[in-house]
Design an enzyme around this catalytic site. Structure first.
Site, PDB file in Angstrom:
ATOM      1  N   SER A 191      -4.355   0.935   7.839  1.00 62.31           N
ATOM      2  CA  SER A 191      -5.828   0.398   7.564  1.00 62.31           C
ATOM      3  C   SER A 191      -6.777   1.275   7.083  1.00 62.31           C
ATOM      4  O   SER A 191      -6.280   1.943   6.014  1.00 62.31           O
ATOM      5  CB  SER A 191      -6.335  -0.152   8.988  1.00 62.31           C
ATOM      6  OG  SER A 191      -7.299  -1.212   8.676  1.00 62.31           O
ATOM      7  N   GLU A 321      -1.846 -10.255   7.033  1.00 59.38           N
ATOM      8  CA  GLU A 321      -2.922  -9.372   7.293  1.00 59.38           C
ATOM      9  C   GLU A 321      -3.943  -9.851   7.755  1.00 59.38           C
ATOM     10  O   GLU A 321      -4.490  -9.496   8.951  1.00 59.38           O
ATOM     11  CB  GLU A 321      -3.354  -8.446   6.061  1.00 59.38           C
ATOM     12  CG  GLU A 321      -2.231  -7.503   5.354  1.00 59.38           C
ATOM     13  CD  GLU A 321      -1.819  -6.134   6.022  1.00 59.38           C
ATOM     14  OE1 GLU A 321      -2.728  -6.015   7.006  1.00 59.38           O
ATOM     15  OE2 GLU A 321      -1.232  -5.276   5.886  1.00 59.38           O
ATOM     16  N   HIS A 410      -2.419  -7.967  10.609  1.00 58.91           N
ATOM     17  CA  HIS A 410      -2.990  -6.491  10.548  1.00 58.91           C
ATOM     18  C   HIS A 410      -2.786  -5.814  11.735  1.00 58.91           C
ATOM     19  O   HIS A 410      -3.250  -6.058  12.850  1.00 58.91           O
ATOM     20  CB  HIS A 410      -4.171  -6.620  10.162  1.00 58.91           C
ATOM     21  CG  HIS A 410      -4.993  -5.388   9.665  1.00 58.91           C
ATOM     22  ND1 HIS A 410      -4.740  -4.745   8.500  1.00 58.91           N
ATOM     23  CD2 HIS A 410      -5.900  -4.580  10.268  1.00 58.91           C
ATOM     24  CE1 HIS A 410      -5.460  -3.738   8.248  1.00 58.91           C
ATOM     25  NE2 HIS A 410      -6.254  -3.507   9.464  1.00 58.91           N
TER      26      HIS A 410
END
Length: 512
Positions: A191, A321, A410
């Site tokens: 991330s 995600e 994610h």
């Protein structure tokens, strides 16, 4: 059985603990405490200490907003939040199989959290499994939010990235004392951490500090040009009723700054942070981003790096995600008009993009079309463009295992990489496949050891490793935009496939 272990560093002697064959040293300062005149300033040198410093527990963490109680299940990926402690939060943690050995591969992890939250102390990042398998594992803290990513009028920029570079210099200068090889360092992150790694590949200040890089759910396009970072800084200063200078911001406490940045993120009017293409690269979820146009990142976004030709790169994303963690729980109630309005606030051709992700398909809800579009727009497409730009050997993967509640969302790949799925059971359930854990963990080990994850480079073949219950090499389906920085390739967009499985509405509140 737990025993005591000591090592020497350039700043002094450390005492850690050793359990089940793994030694760990926690809360080690790598730079001076960012207090007083060192706030809103580049990281300063470590102050030496006398005697032996206890490194048996995690140290302080960077100032950050508290995790909302509704998102407590994300804590294994986020960490303990703001731990004030002694305020010496520019620290790192080391796990090693044996400080008395030498030449072990080194992995340095940079945590994510939208450049606003997180720490190297999250349970998902425990380095025990990596150390057990012959790697020295390091996790770091760095300054976040306003403390780390303003562009101040007196020329101070990219403080958070400068912290990361300082941590890598500490690794270069000290890791041999923990059994690591300073000439075999792999920096990796997920991330905002993955995006940080992607930008470290572009930084002349980071040159030579690592030999390999792994970018998970990140890329080298999520940055602002200097003038837009300065506009954000001015907007924050205006909310505080002050000027955008270092001394002015130092006059406010960390809680004051956190309240001001929260107001800036959630309240109207917001500063217009769209670039010349009409795009806000943070899409109003990541407010504070790296800045281009300074000595850390002198080149604009989209330019191939000239500082990483010899660096091996492993880069990838998850298949879905945006199913988790991006601040839009209201998507579940969106109609088509709402979905277009949401995306149009930060992207100029929103309706056309959403149409390619099934907006007007009766089998696809507007929420699924929007989350699918964000998945490609914010992650999959720019990740593949980053892969194509990298001047060194590049390998691509995609995490596609569908966790019961959130799919291949994610952050859910991280516990598989660290072999810490038991610490994240509320997120991924009890059915994490052992074959997938072994495959991902071993891939990161192999890449750290010799730069080869076990499949061909991306190149013209566009092959990617698909990590699911039966990992296998396949044709990459992620749209790369065909050279256009923002528009996904309509011939390969996979948006409708993302919405095939029914699941609860996305829970986006914690990461942005």
């Amino acid at each position: 059985m737990t025993t005591v272990h000591t090592v020497n560093t350039e700043a002094g002697r450390l005492c850690g603990d050793r359990t089940d064959g793994v030694a760990r040293f926690l809360g080690i300062p790598y730079a001076a405490a960012p207090a007083g005149e060192r706030r809103f300033a580049p990281p300063g040198p470590i102050e030496r200490w006398a005697g032996t410093r206890n490194a048996g527990g995690y140290g302080a963490t960077a100032p950050q907003p508290a995790l909302h109680p509704a998102h407590a299940y994300l804590a294994p990926l986020i960490g303990p939040g703001w731990v004030i402690g002694d305020g010496d939060y520019l620290n790192l943690n080391v796990w090693t199989p044996d400080p008395g050995t030498s030449g072990l591969p080194v992995l340095v992890y940079i945590h994510g959290g939208g450049f606003m939250i997180g720490s190297g102390a999250a349970p998902a990042f425990d380095g025990t499994s990596f150390a057990r398998d012959g790697v020295v594992l390091v996790t770091i803290n760095y300054r976040l939010g306003a403390e780390g990513f303003l562009a101040l009028s007196d020329g101070i920029t990219n403080i958070g990235l400068r912290d990361q570079i300082a941590a890598l210099r500490w690794v270069r200068d000290n890791i041999a004392g923990f059994g690591g090889n300073p000439d075999n360092v792999t920096v990796f992150g997920e991330s905002a951490g993955g995006t940080s790694v992607a930008f470290l590949l572009h930084s002349p200040l980071a040159g030579g500090l690592f030999q390999r890089a792994i970018v998970a759910s990140g890329h080298d396009e999520m940055a602002r040009p200097l003038e837009l970072s300065e506009e954000l800084t001015k907007a924050l200063a205006a909310r505080l009723g002050t000027s955008p200078t270092t001394d002015a911001f130092r006059a406010f406490s960390a809680p004051d700054l956190l309240r001001a940045q929260a107001a800036l993120l959630r309240n109207e009017p917001r500063p217009d942070l769209r670039d010349d293409n009409g795009v806000d690269p943070g899409h109003r979820r990541a407010l504070f981003l790296p800045t281009t146009g300074d000595d850390v990142l002198p080149d604009p976004v989209g330019v191939p790096s000239t500082h990483s030709r010899g660096v091996d790169l492993l880069i990838g994303t998850t298949l879905e995600e945006a199913n988790l963690g991006f601040g839009a729980e209201q998507f579940a109630a969106f109609d088509a008009h709402d979905a277009v309005a949401e995306l149009a606030a930060t992207y100029p051709t929103a309706e056309a993009l959403l149409e390619r992700h099934g907006l007007h398909d009766p089998a696809v809800t507007p929420a699924h079309a929007l989350t699918s579009a964000y998945t490609d727009l914010m992650f999959r497409s720019p990740s593949r463009r980053t892969a194509r730009r990298h001047p060194g050997p590049t390998y691509v993967y995609e995490f596609a295992w569908p966790a019961p509640l959130h799919g291949a969302a994610h952050g859910l790949d991280v516990p598989f990489v660290f072999d810490t799925t038991q610490a994240c059971r509320d997120l991924i359930g009890d059915a994490a496949p052992d074959t997938l854990i072994r495959a991902m963990h071993q891939t990161w080990l192999d890449f750290a050891a010799h730069g080869d994850p076990g499949w061909p480079t991306y190149g013209d073949a566009r092959k990617a490793m698909r990590f699911d219950a039966s990992p296998h090499l396949c044709e990459d389906t992620a749209p790369d935009g065909s050279g256009d920085r923002y528009l996904p390739d309509t011939s390969t967009a996979q948006g409708s496939a993302h919405a095939e499985r029914e699941r609860p509405a996305p829970d986006f509140g914690a990461f942005g």
